[in-house]
Scaffold this active site. Structure first.
Site, PDB file in Angstrom:
ATOM      1  N   SER A 136       0.816  -1.209   0.000  1.00  0.00           N
ATOM      2  CA  SER A 136       0.000   0.000   0.000  1.00  0.00           C
ATOM      3  C   SER A 136       0.851   1.262   0.000  1.00  0.00           C
ATOM      4  CB  SER A 136      -0.908   0.005   1.233  1.00  0.00           C
ATOM      5  OG  SER A 136      -1.537   1.259   1.416  1.00  0.00           O
ATOM      6  N   TYR A 160      -2.225   5.709  -4.225  1.00  0.00           N
ATOM      7  CA  TYR A 160      -3.147   6.824  -4.032  1.00  0.00           C
ATOM      8  C   TYR A 160      -2.568   8.040  -4.745  1.00  0.00           C
ATOM      9  CZ  TYR A 160      -5.525   4.395  -0.159  1.00  0.00           C
ATOM     10  OH  TYR A 160      -6.239   3.514   0.611  1.00  0.00           O
ATOM     11  N   THR A 186      -5.974   3.570  -7.235  1.00  0.00           N
ATOM     12  CA  THR A 186      -7.125   3.481  -6.334  1.00  0.00           C
ATOM     13  C   THR A 186      -8.017   4.709  -6.463  1.00  0.00           C
ATOM     14  OG1 THR A 186      -5.850   2.121  -4.811  1.00  0.00           O
ATOM     15  CG2 THR A 186      -7.816   3.183  -3.930  1.00  0.00           C
ATOM     16  N   LYS A 276      -8.585   0.136  -8.878  1.00  0.00           N
ATOM     17  CA  LYS A 276      -9.108  -0.473  -7.652  1.00  0.00           C
ATOM     18  C   LYS A 276     -10.204   0.410  -7.048  1.00  0.00           C
ATOM     19  CE  LYS A 276      -7.556  -1.910  -3.017  1.00  0.00           C
ATOM     20  NZ  LYS A 276      -8.441  -1.022  -2.212  1.00  0.00           N
ATOM     21  N   HIS A 300     -13.545  -1.175  -0.662  1.00  0.00           N
ATOM     22  CA  HIS A 300     -12.473  -0.873   0.289  1.00  0.00           C
ATOM     23  C   HIS A 300     -12.686  -1.622   1.605  1.00  0.00           C
ATOM     24  CE1 HIS A 300      -9.112   2.173   0.288  1.00  0.00           C
ATOM     25  NE2 HIS A 300      -9.012   1.701   1.517  1.00  0.00           N
TER      26      HIS A 300
END
Length: 454
Positions: A136, A160, A186, A276, A300
């Site tokens: 992540s 992100y 994402t 995502k 999520h």
């Protein structure tokens, strides 16, 4: 009449074999865990409440997560008979490579707060099992250290788009340089969801000591020992910490993210790109038209918008409409190998596990993650053999029925007329008559669905 006699010790001895005592406490705990829920129970016992609740909880009333898990319970399998399953092939091709199982490890943030081995344990276990690991943006181990822990395996990076675009661009370049083969762009986090457990627990990064946390720590000294005697948390994307998880996310994320950002990142990334957080069919079609490599149906883990669509319920329609053009994956709510098998049967190319992995991590570090993968793998194999399919490719929608629990109410004629009028005002060039039949047809189809297509 039954003949009775005195027991002969020589005859009893073979019937009284004592189990060998396992002196290693961790091995004993993990060997006793037969399901992911068993690992969750161990994790809850061994992890401070704030850290456990961050993993275990979701947004607001936690309705989305509950519905997602219920959706997997509400299935019916349809096994075949008299087929040779003495040899089983669980390998699958996903995003240009091979996975030994039809699941991989999902990206999770702040992972070393759950257990100090964090992403290194996850990446090492994934590599050993031959499945992908996803790091992540909010991970607590660096891109380079994950690569070192899983040098020959498949590493994916979840991105992100930050307010400071240069941070995101830098992460893309580092993942590319480290040889990560897939990027997960994402799209479901313009702001943080309201994770009420975290607020009630006062959960912050870094953890702050209060009377409550001290009392909660007393029976869990090993967690604090690990936390205080290992290197400090490393965040690849956060320049400063101090605050709740929601506050940190809100300060970093950019709610203005759009399709232009997707195109910019695509231009930078040489490998496969997955979007995502997709939650409807229309967006799935648009992304397929744009030529992305994969979409991940996900809400999520229920941690963003509560009452969001159930990814497993979206799966059949999305797989049918765009599965020939883009690789469709699914997450949220997966707690059993049977959930994975059902997802593949209904059209998913792959699945990802998040909480299941973290429960294992909290239960026993790297060995606990190995146990998670082992439990799910055994369940996948057993479920496939009982369905009497010998390979992943043999799974089809005929093997699974999604039983219907929550069905939309039929749209009344009055509501349809109001919707038609509103649509005609917003888009005068569109034929007004097209709205009402579409709305009514969709509602009728969902309410009156038979078990075969529910």
């Amino acid at each position: 009449m039954v003949e009775r006699r005195f027991p002969n010790p020589k005859e009893l001895l073979p019937l009284m074999q004592f189990k060998k005592l396992e002196l290693d406490g961790k091995k004993r705990r993990l060997q006793g865990a037969l399901t992911i829920d068993d690992l969750r129970t161990i994790a809850k016992r061994r992890t401070p409440k704030a850290a456990f609740d961050y993993t275990d909880g979701s947004a607001e009333g936690e309705i989305s997560l509950g519905r997602a898990r219920q959706a997997f319970r509400d299935i019916e399998f349809h096994p075949s008979i008299l087929r040779d399953v003495s040899k089983l092939d669980t390998t699958t091709q996903i995003l240009g490579g091979t996975s030994a199982m039809p699941f991989g490890i999902a990206p999770t943030g702040f992972t070393r707060l759950m257990q100090t081995e964090g992403e290194i344990a996850g990446a090492g276990a994934a590599g050993a099992a031959g499945i992908p690991f996803t790091l992540s943006t909010l991970g607590t181990s660096s891109i380079e250290s994950v690569k070192a822990a899983n040098p020959n395996g498949r590493n994916w990076f979840q991105l992100y788009v930050m307010r400071d675009r240069e941070i995101s661009y830098g992460l893309v370049e580092r993942a590319k340089a480290a040889g990560f083969d897939t990027l997960m762009f994402t799209v479901d986090t313009p702001v943080a969801g309201a994770r009420l457990r975290d607020k009630r627990n006062g959960f912050s990064i870094p953890p702050q000591l209060t009377a409550g946390t001290i009392i909660n720590a007393i029976p869990r000294p090993w967690w604090w020992y690990d936390f205080l005697t290992t290197p400090p948390l490393e965040f690849a994307s956060l320049s400063s910490t101090g605050g709740t998880v929601g506050e940190l996310i809100d300060s970093a994320m950019d709610p203005s993210i759009d399709f232009a950002d997707l195109e910019t990142i695509r231009g930078m990334w040489p490998g496969k790109i997955v979007v995502k957080g997709v939650q409807n069919l229309a967006d799935s079609k648009r992304l397929a038209d744009l030529g992305v490599d994969g979409i991940l149906l996900s809400n999520h883990g229920g941690r963003q918008l509560d009452r969001a669509p159930i990814p497993f319920h979206l799966l059949p329609d999305v797989a049918r409409e765009v599965g020939g053009d883009v690789e469709v994956m699914v997450d949220t709510g997966i707690m059993d190998g049977a959930d994975i098998v059902a997802s593949i049967a209904l059209g998913a190319k792959f699945t990802l596990i998040g909480r299941a992995y973290l429960y294992g991590l909290m239960a026993g570090g790297r060995a606990g993650v190995d146990r998670t993968i082992s439990i799910l793998s055994e369940q996948v194999v057993r479920t496939m053999k009982l369905l009497e399919v010998a390979s992943i490719d043999e799974l089809t929608p005929a093997h699974v029925t999604q039983l219907q629990r929550l069905a939309p109410r039929a749209v009344s004629a009055q509501t349809a007329a109001v919707a038609e009028k509103a649509a005609s005002r917003k888009a005068p060039a569109r034929k007004p008559a097209a709205s009402t039949p579409a709305i009514t047809k969709t509602a009728e189809k969902k309410v009156e669905a038979t078990p075969a297509d529910a």
